[in-house]
Scaffold this active site. Structure first.
Site, PDB file in Angstrom:
ATOM      1  N   ALA A  68       0.867  -1.170   0.000  1.00  0.00           N
ATOM      2  CA  ALA A  68       0.000   0.000   0.000  1.00  0.00           C
ATOM      3  C   ALA A  68       0.909   1.226   0.000  1.00  0.00           C
ATOM      4  CB  ALA A  68      -0.895  -0.020   1.232  1.00  0.00           C
ATOM      5  N   GLU A 134       4.561  -5.232   7.328  1.00  0.00           N
ATOM      6  CA  GLU A 134       3.817  -4.204   8.066  1.00  0.00           C
ATOM      7  C   GLU A 134       4.308  -4.010   9.494  1.00  0.00           C
ATOM      8  OE1 GLU A 134       2.395  -6.532   6.147  1.00  0.00           O
ATOM      9  OE2 GLU A 134       0.864  -5.603   4.888  1.00  0.00           O
TER      10      GLU A 134
HETATM   11  C1  HXC Z   1       5.093   4.339  -1.161  1.00  0.00           C
HETATM   12  C2  HXC Z   1       7.022   3.384  -1.976  1.00  0.00           C
HETATM   13  C3  HXC Z   1       6.640   2.133  -1.456  1.00  0.00           C
HETATM   14  C4  HXC Z   1       5.395   2.043  -0.756  1.00  0.00           C
HETATM   15  C5  HXC Z   1       8.542   1.910  -2.429  1.00  0.00           C
HETATM   16  N1  HXC Z   1       8.200   3.195  -2.568  1.00  0.00           N
HETATM   17  N2  HXC Z   1       7.610   1.244  -1.751  1.00  0.00           N
HETATM   18  N3  HXC Z   1       6.249   4.473  -1.832  1.00  0.00           N
HETATM   19  N4  HXC Z   1       4.675   3.197  -0.637  1.00  0.00           N
HETATM   20  N5  HXC Z   1       4.936   0.885  -0.249  1.00  0.00           N
HETATM   21  C6  HXC Z   1       8.939   4.277  -3.248  1.00  0.00           C
HETATM   22  C7  HXC Z   1      10.155   4.685  -2.455  1.00  0.00           C
HETATM   23  O1  HXC Z   1       9.774   5.584  -1.434  1.00  0.00           O
HETATM   24  C8  HXC Z   1      11.002   5.335  -3.511  1.00  0.00           C
HETATM   25  O2  HXC Z   1      10.484   6.603  -3.777  1.00  0.00           O
HETATM   26  C9  HXC Z   1      10.715   4.452  -4.735  1.00  0.00           C
HETATM   27  O3  HXC Z   1       9.483   3.783  -4.468  1.00  0.00           O
HETATM   28  C10 HXC Z   1      11.782   3.403  -4.958  1.00  0.00           C
HETATM   29  O4  HXC Z   1      11.938   2.681  -3.767  1.00  0.00           O
HETATM   30  P1  HXC Z   1      13.366   2.452  -3.045  1.00  0.00           P
HETATM   31  O5  HXC Z   1      13.089   2.192  -1.620  1.00  0.00           O
HETATM   32  O6  HXC Z   1      14.315   3.541  -3.388  1.00  0.00           O
HETATM   33  O7  HXC Z   1      13.847   1.105  -3.792  1.00  0.00           O
HETATM   34  P2  HXC Z   1      14.836   0.001  -3.232  1.00  0.00           P
HETATM   35  O8  HXC Z   1      15.986   0.637  -2.510  1.00  0.00           O
HETATM   36  O9  HXC Z   1      15.132  -0.865  -4.397  1.00  0.00           O
HETATM   37  O10 HXC Z   1      14.007  -0.829  -2.155  1.00  0.00           O
HETATM   38  C11 HXC Z   1      12.906  -1.580  -2.538  1.00  0.00           C
HETATM   39  C12 HXC Z   1      12.050  -1.976  -1.269  1.00  0.00           C
HETATM   40  C13 HXC Z   1      11.678  -0.682  -0.500  1.00  0.00           C
HETATM   41  C14 HXC Z   1      12.856  -2.910  -0.388  1.00  0.00           C
HETATM   42  C15 HXC Z   1      10.795  -2.707  -1.793  1.00  0.00           C
HETATM   43  O11 HXC Z   1      11.127   0.260  -1.432  1.00  0.00           O
HETATM   44  C16 HXC Z   1      10.659  -0.905   0.570  1.00  0.00           C
HETATM   45  O12 HXC Z   1      10.985  -1.440   1.635  1.00  0.00           O
HETATM   46  N6  HXC Z   1       9.418  -0.485   0.357  1.00  0.00           N
HETATM   47  C17 HXC Z   1       8.354  -0.555   1.316  1.00  0.00           C
HETATM   48  C18 HXC Z   1       7.863  -1.975   1.445  1.00  0.00           C
HETATM   49  C19 HXC Z   1       6.745  -2.073   2.494  1.00  0.00           C
HETATM   50  O13 HXC Z   1       6.975  -1.798   3.679  1.00  0.00           O
HETATM   51  N7  HXC Z   1       5.552  -2.453   2.076  1.00  0.00           N
HETATM   52  C20 HXC Z   1       4.419  -2.598   2.963  1.00  0.00           C
HETATM   53  C21 HXC Z   1       3.697  -1.320   3.025  1.00  0.00           C
HETATM   54  S1  HXC Z   1       2.433  -1.356   4.255  1.00  0.00           S
HETATM   55  P3  HXC Z   1      11.452   7.880  -3.987  1.00  0.00           P
HETATM   56  O14 HXC Z   1      10.496   9.019  -4.092  1.00  0.00           O
HETATM   57  O15 HXC Z   1      12.353   7.913  -2.814  1.00  0.00           O
HETATM   58  O16 HXC Z   1      12.166   7.552  -5.274  1.00  0.00           O
HETATM   59  C22 HXC Z   1       1.173  -2.115   3.494  1.00  0.00           C
HETATM   60  C23 HXC Z   1      -0.088  -2.205   4.297  1.00  0.00           C
HETATM   61  C24 HXC Z   1      -1.058  -3.114   3.648  1.00  0.00           C
HETATM   62  O17 HXC Z   1       1.231  -2.519   2.395  1.00  0.00           O
HETATM   63  C25 HXC Z   1      -2.289  -3.182   4.447  1.00  0.00           C
HETATM   64  C26 HXC Z   1      -3.478  -2.617   3.828  1.00  0.00           C
HETATM   65  C27 HXC Z   1      -3.547  -2.625   2.381  1.00  0.00           C
END
Ligand code: HXC
Length: 261
Positions: A68, A134
């Site tokens: 998300a 999460e």
């Molecule tokens: C918003 C996100 C995002 C996310 C990545 N981005 N994931 N933006 N929401 N979930 C954005 C980053 O901020 C970044 O933006 C760009 O995408 C590229 O990501 P990087 O982090 O620079 O890439 P990388 O270093 O390759 O790392 C990849 C990654 C990391 C390991 C997947 O992006 C990450 O940990 N993302 C979050 C994963 C996460 O926690 N997902 C769960 C979310 S909670 P900029 O602007 O800096 O370029 C959830 C709740 C669900 O999903 C419940 C209800 C639906």
């Protein structure tokens, strides 16, 4: 409607097959509310068109969806999340009656993993990375992850994954029964999903709809109730033309020409 989408791409790459490509590559396909609204609209449009017999949802090589949209969520408070029933519309996907196949390459984290688990058949490429991180953000899975992961792979593994936030691989997803298949390349994964969708789309639409419904019901019922439900739906298909067409074609060694009636 196709022209108006901003966060997804739509195509019809095979006869009877719709494809939806999540398309926010710079945000690793983070599933914002506008994206999910478009995804639901596109699925509804394929369902309503009567042309599509199955739909493939995919992302790109780096990400199916990294969750998300954290930037959208970070300032929510309880009143706005609960008051506006945040992410309620994510469940609309599960109301679609035509089969949906996910072709997962790259990250399928958090809500991305949950989206992949909501579809009917999950295929993945060799570098697919699944997880429910999460817990690291101070929350828990919110779009069915705690339920569907536990159903798919059992409590022991689901609990470990959800409590640690550790990712798991394509190979593990397949071995544990979450993914139906792992393909050797990302392209093979998408092609494989399209092949399967084309196969499904070649069958009578009523039988396909009934088959999806009875399998999904297995998650809701006890065994004897589920078997009885299946039998009733099976019996009801003898009221359709496609049943006559399918069985007559077999007996006459011909190819069935489905009518959807
Ligand atoms: C918003 C996100 C995002 C996310 C990545 N981005 N994931 N933006 N929401 N979930 C954005 C980053 O901020 C970044 O933006 C760009 O995408 C590229 O990501 P990087 O982090 O620079 O890439 P990388 O270093 O390759 O790392 C990849 C990654 C990391 C390991 C997947 O992006 C990450 O940990 N993302 C979050 C994963 C996460 O926690 N997902 C769960 C979310 S909670 P900029 O602007 O800096 O370029 C959830 C709740 C669900 O999903 C419940 C209800 C639906």
């Amino acid at each position: 409607a196709e022209a108006s989408y901003e966060h997804i791409l739509i195509s019809t790459p095979r006869p009877g097959v719709g494809q939806i490509t999540l398309n926010r590559p710079k945000a690793l396909n983070a599933l914002s509310t506008p994206l999910m609204t478009e995804l639901n609209a596109a699925l509804r449009a394929f369902e309503a068109s009567k042309e599509a017999g199955a739909v493939v949802i995919t992302g790109n090589e780096k990400a199916f969806a990294a969750g998300a949209d954290i930037k959208e969520m970070k300032d929510l408070n309880f009143a706005s999340a609960f008051g506006n029933d945040f992410i309620k519309n994510w469940s609309e996907l599960t109301q679609i009656s035509i089969p949906i196949i996910a072709a997962v390459n790259g990250y399928a984290l958090g809500g991305g993993c949950e989206l992949a688990m909501m579809v009917d058949i999950l295929y993945c490429g060799p570098k697919a990375t699944f997880g429910q991180p999460e817990i690291k953000l101070g929350v828990i899975p919110g779009a069915g992850g705690s339920q569907r992961l536990t159903w798919a792979i059992g409590k022991a593994k689901a609990m470990e994954i959800i409590l640690t936030g550790k990712n798991f691989s394509a190979e593990e997803a397949e071995r544990w029964g979450l993914a139906a298949r792992v393909f050797e390349t990302p392209e093979a994964c998408v092609e494989g999903a399209l092949d399967t969708a084309e196969t499904i789309a070649s069958y009578g639409r009523l039988a396909v709809k009934a088959a999806k419904e009875v399998v999904n019901q297995s998650m809701e019922n006890g065994l004897s109730e589920g078997v009885k439900f299946e039998r009733r739906v099976f019996q009801s298909l003898f009221a359709t033309r496609d049943q006559k067409i399918g069985m007559t074609a077999f007996a006459e060694k011909k190819k069935p020409q489905w009518t959807g009636e």
